[in-house]
Each structure stands twice: as C-alpha cells, then as structure tokens.
Scaffold this motif. Structure first.
Motif, PDB file in Angstrom:
ATOM      1  N   UNK A  18      34.866  -0.440 -20.013  1.00  0.00           N
ATOM      2  CA  UNK A  18      34.131  -1.543 -20.632  1.00  0.00           C
ATOM      3  C   UNK A  18      33.429  -1.083 -21.906  1.00  0.00           C
ATOM      4  N   UNK A  19      32.859   0.109 -21.876  1.00  0.00           N
ATOM      5  CA  UNK A  19      32.188   0.653 -23.067  1.00  0.00           C
ATOM      6  C   UNK A  19      33.167   0.784 -24.233  1.00  0.00           C
ATOM      7  N   UNK A  20      34.386   1.138 -23.927  1.00  0.00           N
ATOM      8  CA  UNK A  20      35.384   1.384 -24.980  1.00  0.00           C
ATOM      9  C   UNK A  20      36.051   0.110 -25.482  1.00  0.00           C
ATOM     10  N   UNK A  21      36.188  -0.878 -24.589  1.00  0.00           N
ATOM     11  CA  UNK A  21      37.037  -2.021 -24.936  1.00  0.00           C
ATOM     12  C   UNK A  21      36.288  -3.302 -25.267  1.00  0.00           C
ATOM     13  N   UNK A  22      35.052  -3.440 -24.825  1.00  0.00           N
ATOM     14  CA  UNK A  22      34.335  -4.710 -25.013  1.00  0.00           C
ATOM     15  C   UNK A  22      33.530  -4.679 -26.306  1.00  0.00           C
ATOM     16  N   UNK A  23      33.852  -5.601 -27.173  1.00  0.00           N
ATOM     17  CA  UNK A  23      33.072  -5.743 -28.404  1.00  0.00           C
ATOM     18  C   UNK A  23      31.669  -6.211 -28.045  1.00  0.00           C
ATOM     19  N   UNK A  24      30.691  -5.808 -28.812  1.00  0.00           N
ATOM     20  CA  UNK A  24      29.285  -6.190 -28.625  1.00  0.00           C
ATOM     21  C   UNK A  24      28.665  -5.607 -27.363  1.00  0.00           C
ATOM     22  N   UNK A  25      29.332  -4.639 -26.717  1.00  0.00           N
ATOM     23  CA  UNK A  25      28.768  -4.069 -25.496  1.00  0.00           C
ATOM     24  C   UNK A  25      27.444  -3.364 -25.788  1.00  0.00           C
ATOM     25  N   UNK A  79      41.722  -5.554 -14.985  1.00  0.00           N
ATOM     26  CA  UNK A  79      40.896  -4.986 -16.068  1.00  0.00           C
ATOM     27  C   UNK A  79      40.869  -5.798 -17.356  1.00  0.00           C
ATOM     28  N   UNK A  80      42.033  -6.306 -17.799  1.00  0.00           N
ATOM     29  CA  UNK A  80      42.051  -7.065 -19.044  1.00  0.00           C
ATOM     30  C   UNK A  80      41.184  -8.312 -18.936  1.00  0.00           C
TER      31      UNK A  80
END
Length: 279
Positions: A188-195, A149-150
């Motif tokens: 991914x919605x929570x952790x990825x910047x610019x998503x 995941x990371x």
C-alpha cells in the motif's frame, strides 16, 4: 513514554467497542464512562466508545463520553450506510475532539467490475458524508487481508481522495502472519497515491496469537496508528493487547507513544474487575 524522539505512534483503544464482541463481555454505560476517563488519564490518543446505530446503549455511552472527555479523541463506529453515519455524527456532537470511524467490506465474493464500482461508490459517498459532520474521518477496509490487492489499492485511494484522514487496514479474521501483513502494508505504501497524506492504521485480531506481532510488523512498514484494547478484549480471541503494544514500542529507539506506562497495570485491573462483575 520513552521520550518524544522519532515517530509518534497513535494508540487507538477499542476496549469499549470491540471489547464487547468477546463472548460473555458486556460493559454498561456507567462502566464505559469510568473506563473512558481512565483511558484519557492514561493519555490514550483515541477512544472508540461504541457503535451508536447498532445499540441504543452505545449511543448513550458515546454521547456522554463526548461530553466528559476533552484530551482524547472520542470515536464512534458506523458502516458506510448514510443513516448510520448520521447517528454517529449526532452521538459525537458534544466532543471537543470527535472522530467518525467508517468501515466497508472489501473482500468481494462477486468480483465483477460492477460490484467493484458499487463498492467504490459507497466508499466515496460515505466518507464524503461523514466529512460534512466531522473533520476527522477514519475509514477501515474490512477484511483487507483477504481482499484482491489491486482492488484494495483502489479502495484505499478512493477513501483518501474522498477526505479520510486515517485509513485502517484490519486483519479482520486474524489470519495474517507478521511477514504477510508487513508485505501488505508495504504494498500500500508503494502503490497508493496520497498515502503520505493520511495516517495509516492497523487493527489486528488474535486468532493465531499474532495480533501484537502483526501490529509491530506493520509499524515497521509504515503504519502510525495501532488499534488495540486493554487485556486484548475483542471479537473471538481478541485484539492486540494495549499494554503489550505500548511496552514493545517503549523499547524502540525510533518510536514513542503518549501513553503513561505507569498506569497500564491499573487499567488492566480495572477492566478485569468490570469483566468479573458480568453474571
């Protein structure tokens, strides 16, 4: 179309490309042209025609579809190799609306920092290269559901920062459940910047018979493009079935597609006729 209220879901059809990966299925250039024009008539948003660097036939099909189709986006697949990107760019050059669709495997057997850095560099270079030729670039995290995941978050962030306009999260081997796939999209919605700056897409295979359910679960978790095919044609046991996906969305008050529901049965019959012609 159930009224343009709420969130639009982009329908990305891969019958012409991934459909040919189903055992025994072959679609010639003339048939691809016929199907592409029907998909445009149905108001499918994106038509993935082929993999130009892998097959000469696919280059010819993409190039000719790009000349004919005006209302739908014409898409060509390439790996993250620069030479494949150049071929895809040449194939879609005549398109009124073209897209280069890249993929990189993110399920690394060698999980060393060096291996991860090399992969991120390939993503960065390939997306930037594609952007030189086409404003609309989609990047797929191949085998995302089995990726650490990371690292998946790092890979998606890299593709976003490099200029990808759509990010696809495929269940490449069809191993996910609706619950696990939904959780992956939420992460991914929570952790990825610019998503929020890109369209999030999903591409689900039907090995467990869950491709449609997984696609809809991802939609509820933030995906806004669903990759599917007519009659579910695709590698191994196939992809999410386009008609099933579109009809399911039509029953939802908060989402809609542009696809003409009245043409779904005709599209199914057309593809059946083409497949039945195969010796």
């Amino acid at each position: 179309m159930a009224g343009e209220v709420g969130n639009k879901v982009i329908i990305f059809d891969t019958t012409l490309r991934d459909g040919e990966l189903m055992p025994g299925v072959q679609i010639n250039v003339e048939q691809k042209l016929e199907l592409a024009q029907f998909l445009e008539f149905m108001k499918v948003d994106v038509i993935e025609v082929g993999y130009p660097a892998a097959k000469e036939k696919d280059f010819a099909a993409v190039f000719q579809v790009a000349q004919l189709v005006k209302d739908s986006i014409v898409c060509a697949l390439a790996s993250d190799k620069v030479e494949e990107i150049m071929v895809a760019a040449q194939a879609i050059k005549p398109a009124a609306q073209g897209r280069i669709h890249l993929y990189t495997s993110v399920n690394l057997k060698d999980r060393s920092i060096h291996s991860q850095a090399e992969t991120l560099a390939r993503i960065r270079e390939s997306v930037a290269t594609a952007k030189n030729y086409c404003a609309d670039v989609e990047w797929s995290a191949f085998d995302a559901t089995r990726c650490e995941p990371d690292f998946l978050c790092q890979a998606v962030e890299t593709a976003c920062a490099s200029g990808a306009t759509t990010i696809s999260i495929p269940d490449s081997l069809g191993t996910a459940s609706p619950e696990s796939f939904s959780q992956l999209i939420q992460m991914l919605q929570q952790r990825v910047r610019e998503i929020d700056c890109i369209k999030l897409s999903v591409h689900c295979h039907d090995d467990l018979g869950l491709a449609v359910e997984n696609s809809i679960a991802a939609l509820h978790s933030g995906a806004r493009q669903i990759e599917c095919s007519i009659n579910g044609l695709g590698a191994r046991k196939g992809n999410a079935d386009l008609a099933a996906v579109v009809r399911e969305i039509a029953r939802m008050p908060d989402y809609y597609t542009n696809v003409n529901l009245n043409q779904l049965d005709s599209a199914s019959e057309l593809v059946k006729q083409i497949v039945e012609q195969i010796p």
